[in-house]
Scaffold this active site. Structure first.
Site, PDB file in Angstrom:
ATOM      1  N   TYR A  37      17.773  48.152  26.186  1.00  0.00           N
ATOM      2  CA  TYR A  37      16.471  48.532  25.617  1.00  0.00           C
ATOM      3  C   TYR A  37      16.343  48.189  24.138  1.00  0.00           C
ATOM      4  O   TYR A  37      15.265  47.934  23.642  1.00  0.00           O
ATOM      5  CB  TYR A  37      16.302  50.052  25.712  1.00  0.00           C
ATOM      6  CG  TYR A  37      15.997  50.602  27.073  1.00  0.00           C
ATOM      7  CD1 TYR A  37      14.828  50.239  27.734  1.00  0.00           C
ATOM      8  CD2 TYR A  37      16.839  51.520  27.675  1.00  0.00           C
ATOM      9  CE1 TYR A  37      14.525  50.770  28.972  1.00  0.00           C
ATOM     10  CE2 TYR A  37      16.542  52.055  28.920  1.00  0.00           C
ATOM     11  CZ  TYR A  37      15.380  51.677  29.566  1.00  0.00           C
ATOM     12  OH  TYR A  37      15.082  52.197  30.778  1.00  0.00           O
TER      13      TYR A  37
ATOM     14  N   THR B   6      14.932  42.839  32.640  1.00  0.00           N
ATOM     15  CA  THR B   6      14.923  43.831  31.559  1.00  0.00           C
ATOM     16  C   THR B   6      15.420  45.161  32.120  1.00  0.00           C
ATOM     17  O   THR B   6      15.497  45.344  33.341  1.00  0.00           O
ATOM     18  CB  THR B   6      13.503  44.073  31.022  1.00  0.00           C
ATOM     19  OG1 THR B   6      12.737  44.758  32.031  1.00  0.00           O
ATOM     20  CG2 THR B   6      12.813  42.781  30.638  1.00  0.00           C
ATOM     21  N   ASP B   7      15.701  46.099  31.240  1.00  0.00           N
ATOM     22  CA  ASP B   7      15.925  47.466  31.698  1.00  0.00           C
ATOM     23  C   ASP B   7      14.538  48.058  32.021  1.00  0.00           C
ATOM     24  O   ASP B   7      13.501  47.497  31.657  1.00  0.00           O
ATOM     25  CB  ASP B   7      16.672  48.288  30.647  1.00  0.00           C
ATOM     26  CG  ASP B   7      17.336  49.523  31.259  1.00  0.00           C
ATOM     27  OD1 ASP B   7      16.945  49.920  32.383  1.00  0.00           O
ATOM     28  OD2 ASP B   7      18.224  50.108  30.621  1.00  0.00           O
ATOM     29  N   TRP B   8      14.537  49.188  32.678  1.00  0.00           N
ATOM     30  CA  TRP B   8      13.297  49.739  33.235  1.00  0.00           C
ATOM     31  C   TRP B   8      12.301  50.181  32.147  1.00  0.00           C
ATOM     32  O   TRP B   8      12.649  50.924  31.261  1.00  0.00           O
ATOM     33  CB  TRP B   8      13.653  50.909  34.153  1.00  0.00           C
ATOM     34  CG  TRP B   8      13.885  50.456  35.572  1.00  0.00           C
ATOM     35  CD1 TRP B   8      13.324  51.018  36.678  1.00  0.00           C
ATOM     36  CD2 TRP B   8      14.677  49.364  36.055  1.00  0.00           C
ATOM     37  NE1 TRP B   8      13.713  50.319  37.807  1.00  0.00           N
ATOM     38  CE2 TRP B   8      14.540  49.307  37.460  1.00  0.00           C
ATOM     39  CE3 TRP B   8      15.478  48.392  35.444  1.00  0.00           C
ATOM     40  CZ2 TRP B   8      15.176  48.348  38.238  1.00  0.00           C
ATOM     41  CZ3 TRP B   8      16.105  47.433  36.228  1.00  0.00           C
ATOM     42  CH2 TRP B   8      15.953  47.420  37.599  1.00  0.00           C
TER      43      TRP B   8
ATOM     44  N   MET C 185      11.140  44.676  34.411  1.00  0.00           N
ATOM     45  CA  MET C 185      11.354  45.863  35.229  1.00  0.00           C
ATOM     46  C   MET C 185      10.812  47.062  34.482  1.00  0.00           C
ATOM     47  O   MET C 185      11.257  47.300  33.369  1.00  0.00           O
ATOM     48  CB  MET C 185      12.835  46.066  35.510  1.00  0.00           C
ATOM     49  CG  MET C 185      13.452  44.968  36.346  1.00  0.00           C
ATOM     50  SD  MET C 185      12.813  44.995  38.027  1.00  0.00           S
ATOM     51  CE  MET C 185      13.935  43.848  38.835  1.00  0.00           C
TER      52      MET C 185
END
Ligand code: BGC
Length: 931
Positions: free
Chosen positions: A692, A723-725, A755
């Site tokens: 992130y 990507t991270d969420w 994501m």
């Protein structure tokens, strides 16, 4: 209900998980051979965690639904070797009934770091001591995603209750064994400060061993498995001793002032006395001698390679065991400073019987001696160089307990001229000045004075590199009738396939949907790939990813096997075992129709308070990389994939979406990216999740240098990056503010998939991202978008999702009606809305559907929490699961989610809501008819 059944557990997986959990347990102290227990001894076990065993940390990395779990007390009871003090055992059982586990209400990151402990008076301990000569005290801790540890009692430090329990137990017992059921290192000063602390004869870091961890701990204590784990981190005397302590935990910025001097690299170089238990240390039940044999250099690919041969002898007479041979290099302080010792190779023996021996051979590549010159001081800027000077190799079973090895019969291995090993680019360089640690004068004890030097700043700006490196545009052909599988069958090239996709198609393709998407296995993290009917028509499958790392997270209720945490696995120092275990994990992933597991987590243990350290391996990048590579190889053998995460520098949870790592290129390359590099090059990783946080001004999700310059151009990576969420991105060239909408910069950087957007939101662009707008404004080229589309399709081509594609198009679940219903119900034809009265607890309603209809199910929900939190609700119709819907905190705002399309026949429907995690409120569910 179907969804709660265990779908599959690979044969023997739990057994192997138990072995791995046991072999990762680290025995730090074992005076008078208090362990393993003797036959038929009676043991008094204190501490509630003997029964309420922590099998993992919290958050996404710990949320595995297990069919069962184990604990230490029952593990010991079932061992048939020792007896438990039953009275004490029952006292704990009864007390726990009265004082149940506090999960903080079950909400996201709400679980406390520890539980209230049963008060243990001296009298109680003394009474127990009449029945047994040995006491075990279990201390438990947890932490996790969005919940860092704190330097407070109950987290890093023991609580008053725990200290008093321990004090009364050592007052009453001569032989006390402390078992730490923790995900992170905790403060160990009680070993010195407690009066009668000398009665603590043994200490075990048992970690969180997954669902078999309770049994595994009992296995080690009873000698069924020989103690053999070695620390993958340094345990310092105090939290203040860790060099990152002053710069960890910031709100917006962390300066990585300690640079490459993380963990033992710092302690061995500057402050040996601060170490309580050194890196690589761990006792066994027997004594080993590591006898180096011949050590010589030979040429491989024109570069010298070090070959270390030798023998490990089990000098004991009673127990067998396994030893870890560790090789550390001490390089010259020529122009670039370097740590006094760096781990360059290791090997774990097999089981050696008492009096037995085993030969070993360890190969160390020449490049292991190189360091990255980010200043140009060697005359080779941005190169890995092996500097001229003398190199000494140390062999031993911890960073501290080593002896010097002769190489080619000499004590020192001499390099006459500085050699360039790899010529790379300036990439990810800092944009603000700061000073970093470096060694000064050598002191008589072999350590160095601590000095600081300026880091070198970014010189090459990105604009020219990005714009000078734009991919060619593939001419748009429109639909030529090719489906993705035609690429696999050789009927068209990937370029020809992608040429058919419109800009809108590709803008949809780079959006993943989730969580708990009905298009894939229930309760998983995301569906990506064929997220629209148009993409499905091109034969692009819907792939599924699920957390990870230590078992499959399926919030829908499917059960899975929970494995030991990353730190425990690292402490086995046994990549072969890890590879075998994750080969089985891969089978479980495959059988659940999941294409990639969101793991392993492989961030560096920069500081003991990072809440997600449990998911990660070590303070050392070599161990980290070797473990991750083994995990990737194991999973990928099954035709499914591991997703290595979080690249990179996700060193803390506090403010993890904003906290900027201000860090030198050298530390990035040698420490924080090194593990990823090993996982890519040795593990052939094909899927990566970025972190992130921003790094030197650029958010990881739009960090061109990280995901293009280094990852793809230098390392030759051709896999998928996600990507991270709910990540944010800023300008790939000009930085600026971060936003979830900046997908153009994500694409430009070759971070292929965003994501995540909400379910059914990809085609509609519910986030309002700027992909199409950026194409129109010339801020992104079609070629760049096509490049990501190709990366995604190339990945999908190798996933099992390709075999599922045919069955997914327009699939609509069918719901049969009940014969009878209740009076006073809502009729779907007239009132498609089923009011739920802001339900937050299990509730049910009846409604009637007047004829067969295809309906779109929409919910109005709210979760009064910030967006770091996650929660789910489960809806069933007539006892059959309809949907699990998930949301992040909405800050108290009501939002709508379109859940799915479903075909209802005429008749009665019983709608039931369950709240597996608390917090969500549901205003209504609406069944919007299409016909
Ligand atoms: C975590 C990831 C995880 C993802 C999906 C994020 O919040 O940082 O590690 O894989 O959620 O659950």
């Amino acid at each position: 209900m179907e969804a709660t059944k265990t779908k599959y557990s690979a044969d023997g997986m739990a057994r192997l998980a138990r072995k791995a959990a046991a072999e990762g347990i680290v025995l730090l102290k074992n005076e008078n051979n208090v362990l393993p227990f003797d036959e038929n001894e009676t043991i008094s076990v204190f501490g509630r965690c003997q029964l309420e065993y922590y099998r993992s940390g919290t958050g996404s990395g710990g949320a595995v639904n297990v069919a069962y779990t184990t604990n230490l007390a029952d593990g010991l009871k079932n061992s048939n070797k020792v007896k438990l003090n039953e009275e004490l055992y029952n006292t704990y059982k009864n007390w726990i009934k009265e004082n149940p586990f506090d999960n903080g209400g079950g909400g996201w990151a709400a679980e406390p770091w520890c539980q209230k402990e049963m008060p243990v008076s001296y009298e109680m301990a003394a009474e127990a001591a009449k029945k047994s000569s040995k006491a075990v005290v279990v201390i438990g801790r947890t932490a996790g995603e969005d919940k860092d540890n704190k330097a407070e009692e109950g987290s890093f430090y023991l609580t008053g209750e725990e200290l008093s329990m321990l004090q009364n137990v050592v007052n009453a017992f001569e032989n006390v064994i402390v078992v730490l059921n923790v995900g992170n290192i905790i403060d160990m000063s009680f070993l010195q400060t407690l009066s009668y602390a000398f009665r603590i004869k043994a200490v075990l870091y048992a970690w969180h061993g997954g669902m078999e961890g309770g049994n595994a701990t009992a296995d080690v204590m009873t000698g069924k498995v020989m103690a053999q784990g070695k620390l993958s981190d340094t345990i310092a005397r105090s939290i203040e001793d860790y060099p990152s302590n002053v710069n960890h935990g910031g709100d917006l910025k962390n300066i990585y002032q300690e640079d490459i001097y993380v963990g033992y690299r710092y302690f061995e170089t500057f402050d040996k006395n601060a170490v309580m238990f050194p890196f690589g240390f761990g006792l066994s039940y027997t004594d080993f001698e590591i006898a180096p044999g011949e050590c010589y250099t030979r040429l491989r690919n024109d570069k010298p390679e070090l070959v270390i041969e030798g023998m490990v002898n089990n000098k004991g007479t009673k127990y067998s065991g396994r030893e870890v041979i560790q090789i550390y290099a001490e390089g010259p302080q020529t122009k670039l400073g370097r740590p006094a010792k760096v781990l360059v190779g290791f090997k774990k023996t097999g089981v050696i019987p008492p009096g037995g021996s085993e030969e070993f051979e360890i190969l160390i590549p020449f490049s292991a001696l190189s360091v990255f010159d980010d200043t140009g001081i060697t005359g080779h800027p941005n190169c890995y160089v092996v500097e001229k000077g003398d190199y000494v190799f140390h062999i031993g079973n911890s960073v501290r307990d080593t002896k010097v090895m002769l190489v080619d019969s000499r004590a020192k291995y001499h390099i006459g001229e500085t050699e360039v090993v790899e010529k790379l680019n300036e990439a990810m360089a800092p944009i603000e000045s700061f000073k970093r640690m470096c060694p000064g004068e050598k002191k008589t004890d072999g350590t160095y004075t601590l000095e600081y030097e300026n880091v070198s700043l970014k010189k090459n700006f990105l604009r020219d590199r990005v714009l000078g490196n734009l991919p060619e545009v593939i001419e748009y052909t429109g639909d030529k009738g090719y489906v993705l599988k035609d690429v696999a069958d050789g009927k068209c090239t990937l370029d020809e396939f992608v040429a058919q996709l419109s800009n809108e198609d590709m803008a949809t393709l780079v959006r993943g949907e989730g969580m708990c998407n009905v298009k894939v296995t229930p309760g998983t993290a995301s569906a990506f790939g064929g997220v629209s009917d148009r993409l499905l028509d091109f034969g692009i499958p819907i792939a599924c990813c699920a957390d990870g790392p230590s078992g499959v997270r399926m919030d829908g209720g499917f059960k899975a096997t929970q494995l030991p945490i990353g730190t425990a696995l690292a402490c086995t120092w046994d990549p072969d075992l890890v590879e075998k275990l994750f080969t089985m994990q891969g089978k479980e992933i495959l059988i659940n129709n999941i294409d990639t597991l969101l793991g392993p987590g492989m961030n560096i243990h920069r500081h003991p308070l990072n809440g997600r350290n449990f998911e990660y391996y070590s303070e050392d990048p070599l161990i980290t990389g070797k473990m991750a590579a083994a995990t990737v190889r194991g999973i990928d053998k099954n035709g499914v994939f591991a997703t290595i995460k979080h690249m990179a520098l996700n060193s803390q949870e506090h403010n993890r979406r904003k906290i900027e790592a201000v860090v030198s290129q050298r530390a990035i390359r040698e420490i924080y990216l090194k593990g990823f590099e090993i996982a890519v090059k040795e593990g052939n990783a094909k899927s990566i999740m970025t972190s992130y946080n921003p790094i030197n001004g650029y958010w990881s999700a739009s960090n061109y240098d990280m995901t293009t310059t280094i990852l793809r151009e230098e390392w030759g990576y051709d896999g998928l990056v996600m990507t991270d969420w709910w990540a944010t991105m800023n300008g790939a060239i000009d930085r600026g503010e971060d936003s979830v909408k900046h997908t153009a910069d994500m694409i430009r950087s070759q971070n292929d998939v965003y994501m995540v957007v909400s379910n059914n939101g990809a085609e509609l662009n519910v986030n309002g991202d700027d992909t199409i707008q950026a194409l129109e404004e010339g801020r992104l080229t079609v070629g760049e978008l096509q490049r990501c589309a190709k990366n995604i399709c190339r990945f999908l081509l190798n996933t099992p999702s390709l075999k599922r594609v045919g069955s997914l198009r327009n699939q609509i679940p069918f719901m049969a009606s009940e014969k009878t219903g209740e009076a006073g119900v809502q009729e779907i034809a007239k009132t498609p809305r089923v009011e739920l009265g802001n339900a937050k607890e299990p509730t049910d309603r009846w409604f009637y559907c007047d004829r067969e209809r295809i309906v779109n199910v929409v919910v109005k929900i709210m979760y009064d929490h910030s967006n770091i939190a996650q929660t789910v609700c489960k809806a069933s119709l007539n006892g059959k699961e309809l949907n699990i819907f998930q949301t992040n905190g909405t800050d108290g705002n009501w939002i709508y989610q379109k859940l799915l399309r479903v075909r209802l026949e005429e008749g009665w429907y019983h709608l039931e809501l369950e709240f597996p995690k608390p917090g969500m409120q549901v205003a209504y569910m609406e069944f919007v008819s299409e016909n």
